[in-house]
Structure formats: structure tokens, C-alpha cells
Design an enzyme around this catalytic site. Sequence first.
Site, PDB file in Angstrom:
ATOM      1  N   ASP A  46       0.852  -1.185   0.000  1.00 12.72           N
ATOM      2  CA  ASP A  46       0.000   0.000   0.000  1.00 12.72           C
ATOM      3  C   ASP A  46       0.889   1.237   0.000  1.00 12.72           C
ATOM      4  O   ASP A  46       1.491   1.587   1.014  1.00 12.72           O
ATOM      5  CB  ASP A  46      -0.900   0.013   1.233  1.00 12.72           C
ATOM      6  CG  ASP A  46      -1.955  -1.079   1.181  1.00 12.72           C
ATOM      7  OD1 ASP A  46      -2.851  -0.986   0.323  1.00 12.72           O
ATOM      8  OD2 ASP A  46      -1.895  -2.023   1.992  1.00 12.72           O
ATOM      9  N   ASP A  54     -10.427  -5.131  -0.746  1.00 14.06           N
ATOM     10  CA  ASP A  54      -9.384  -4.754   0.221  1.00 14.06           C
ATOM     11  C   ASP A  54     -10.017  -3.894   1.301  1.00 14.06           C
ATOM     12  O   ASP A  54     -10.584  -2.847   1.010  1.00 14.06           O
ATOM     13  CB  ASP A  54      -8.282  -3.983  -0.502  1.00 14.06           C
ATOM     14  CG  ASP A  54      -7.155  -3.543   0.416  1.00 14.06           C
ATOM     15  OD1 ASP A  54      -7.155  -3.932   1.608  1.00 14.06           O
ATOM     16  OD2 ASP A  54      -6.259  -2.807  -0.051  1.00 14.06           O
TER      17      ASP A  54
END
Length: 221
Positions: free
Chosen positions: A35, A175
Site C-alpha cells: 500500500d 481490500d
Amino acid sequence: MQPLIVPSVLSADFSRLGEACVELERAGADRLQWDVMDGHYVPNLTFGPEVIASCRDLVSCEFEAQLMCDRPEELLPRYAEAGCDWIIVHPETLRQPHRTYQHIRELGCRVGVGLSPATPVMVLEHVLDLVDMVLVMTVSPGFGGQEYLVSMEPKIARVRAMIDRSGHEIDIEVDGGINPSTITGAAHAGANVFVSGSSIAAADDQAAAIKELRRLAATAG
């Protein structure tokens, strides 16, 4: 499509990222998600390409980078060079989305389009021929450990219907808040790739946690 489990490195101990990657691969991760946050598009800072590159040779599984940052077009080559097989971008951060998706493919990477909770599915309408995966965020991007948004399941279903009508083979990834209690709903709605951070990181047996998530997704029906 067989379900894929993708642990998020965001939930790892940052002081031992390389070891964490090795442990997650040994536990059965299908690939690993990085991320990437710039403190502008989302209020957090995480991984640069040098950090990802430092872990690349330690494992053989694929890497995906979710670029949660402003003007990611300028960063694409660096994340490709760092060893990311998949690059996910958010359409609202792009000046020319179509050209950006083409560029990702030219770099030899697969294209992911990330949809934050408020991003409409219509942004996919004219680009599915360039897309390998659609990521439906089931939390607001920026931080790990958030609660899963059940309200995103109809959105997942809409994306699945759009993809099926297109005739293209495109994964749907989810996610945010994915754990044994939530993965079934996401899978039933049409997702086949599942990013899980906190749930796997907190498990005493990561291999068993990944195996159980995969089982639950496969039997969602």
C-alpha cells in the site's frame, strides 16, 4: 476463478519487512500487496520503491503496488523497476486514465483500477479492454485495521456484472476489513481476490489463517 489470498504488507512489522515477506510466502500467500501512500491523496505515508525493491529478491511470489497518491503517472516506472508485477491506480488521481493504463502495460505490468467507496463504477465503462483487475475498496483507503463496509457488496456485484457483459477476463479484488467473518459476503458478491492485512498478521498460525480464508471464499457459492 480460484480465490487468491493477498496479504497486505501494511500490517507487517516495518522493522522486519523482508522477514515478514518470507513468512507470508511460506504461509501460502498468492502474492503480496504494498500500500503506497503519499500523505496527500490519503493521510498516511508508507512505502517508496526502494523499500519494495529491497524485499523483491527475498521471495518469488508476485508483488502488487496500490498507488494511493497524487499524480502516480510520474511514479509508474520506478515501481515497475522495483519489481511490482501489478500496479493499481485510482482513477480520480489521474489526468488521463486511458493513457496511464496503457503505460502500465507498456512497462510490462498488469493493470489494476482501484475504486474507493465513493468512486462510481461508471469509470470502468470504456477501459475494460485495458484492465486486468478491478479493486473494490471495502474501507476508505489510508489505514489498516478498519471495519469492513458491507454496503460495498452491491458495488462488487455491479462490477462483476459489468465485467461479465464485457467478455473480458478480469479479476475483482477486495481490500479492507477482510477476515473470516466478511470474506464470504465479498466472495458471494463476485470477488475472487482478497487482500487481508490485520486478520492474517494477528493470527498465531498465518498458514492456517490463509488456508481458512481461501476455503471460505471457495465455498461462498
